[in-house]
Design a protein around this motif. Structure first.
Motif, PDB file in Angstrom:
ATOM      1  N   THR A 144      -2.500 -18.665 -16.635  1.00  0.00           N
ATOM      2  CA  THR A 144      -4.035 -18.376 -16.149  1.00  0.00           C
ATOM      3  C   THR A 144      -4.511 -19.640 -15.401  1.00  0.00           C
ATOM      4  N   GLY A 146     -13.338 -17.557 -17.597  1.00  0.00           N
ATOM      5  CA  GLY A 146     -12.743 -16.369 -18.040  1.00  0.00           C
ATOM      6  C   GLY A 146     -11.293 -16.512 -18.418  1.00  0.00           C
ATOM      7  N   ARG A 171      -9.596 -18.260 -20.715  1.00  0.00           N
ATOM      8  CA  ARG A 171      -9.528 -17.872 -22.075  1.00  0.00           C
ATOM      9  C   ARG A 171      -9.360 -16.459 -22.677  1.00  0.00           C
ATOM     10  N   ALA A 172     -10.422 -15.984 -22.042  1.00  0.00           N
ATOM     11  CA  ALA A 172     -10.819 -14.574 -22.553  1.00  0.00           C
ATOM     12  C   ALA A 172      -9.682 -13.629 -21.971  1.00  0.00           C
ATOM     13  N   TYR A 181      -6.725 -13.863 -24.465  1.00  0.00           N
ATOM     14  CA  TYR A 181      -6.932 -13.431 -25.714  1.00  0.00           C
ATOM     15  C   TYR A 181      -6.722 -11.625 -25.434  1.00  0.00           C
ATOM     16  N   GLY A 182      -7.284 -11.477 -24.065  1.00  0.00           N
ATOM     17  CA  GLY A 182      -6.945 -10.011 -23.824  1.00  0.00           C
ATOM     18  C   GLY A 182      -5.392  -9.418 -23.674  1.00  0.00           C
ATOM     19  N   LYS A 200      -5.902 -11.115 -32.252  1.00  0.00           N
ATOM     20  CA  LYS A 200      -6.600 -10.995 -31.031  1.00  0.00           C
ATOM     21  C   LYS A 200      -8.299 -10.920 -31.088  1.00  0.00           C
ATOM     22  N   SER A 233     -11.056 -13.985 -30.309  1.00  0.00           N
ATOM     23  CA  SER A 233     -11.834 -13.493 -29.357  1.00  0.00           C
ATOM     24  C   SER A 233     -13.224 -13.602 -29.681  1.00  0.00           C
ATOM     25  N   HIS A 270     -14.086 -17.315 -29.798  1.00  0.00           N
ATOM     26  CA  HIS A 270     -14.200 -17.912 -28.528  1.00  0.00           C
ATOM     27  C   HIS A 270     -15.508 -17.349 -27.919  1.00  0.00           C
ATOM     28  N   ASN A 271     -15.979 -16.350 -28.317  1.00  0.00           N
ATOM     29  CA  ASN A 271     -17.526 -15.626 -27.841  1.00  0.00           C
ATOM     30  C   ASN A 271     -18.589 -16.575 -28.407  1.00  0.00           C
ATOM     31  N   ASN A 291     -18.475 -19.861 -26.641  1.00  0.00           N
ATOM     32  CA  ASN A 291     -19.204 -19.673 -25.395  1.00  0.00           C
ATOM     33  C   ASN A 291     -21.048 -19.792 -25.744  1.00  0.00           C
TER      34      ASN A 291
END
Length: 90
Positions: free
Chosen positions: A6, A11, A13-14, A17-18, A31, A35, A38-39, A42
């Protein structure tokens, strides 16, 4: 190990996780928890929302991180073993 990398762009990190279930299938259960954490981070950092995690949320996050670490350690050991075998045959 799988060639994914990455950037430091927004984005990243997202994205990680995706694709967690692709990179570390044994840790795919982590996952959703990672996620969600992380949200929440943010929302706190960028929107100023107050994050008040419950003990259950923290326990779930600790378990998710342990799962990822175990899978990374397993894959690292497998990778090193295959690399050692390859070098012995040279």
């Amino acid at each position: 190990m799988a060639g994914y990398r990455t950037s430091s762009d927004r984005g990243h990190r997202a994205l990680l996780y995706g694709i967690l279930d692709v990179l570390l299938p044994g840790a795919s259960g982590a996952k959703a928890t990672l996620s969600a954490a992380h949200n929440a981070r943010n929302k706190s950092d960028y929107e100023g929302d107050i994050v008040d995690p419950t003990e259950g949320m923290i326990d779930d996050l600790v378990d998710a991180v342990k799962s990822v670490k175990e899978e990374v350690d397993f894959n690292d050991k497998k990778f090193k073993g295959a690399h050692d075998l390859k070098n012995k045959g040279s």
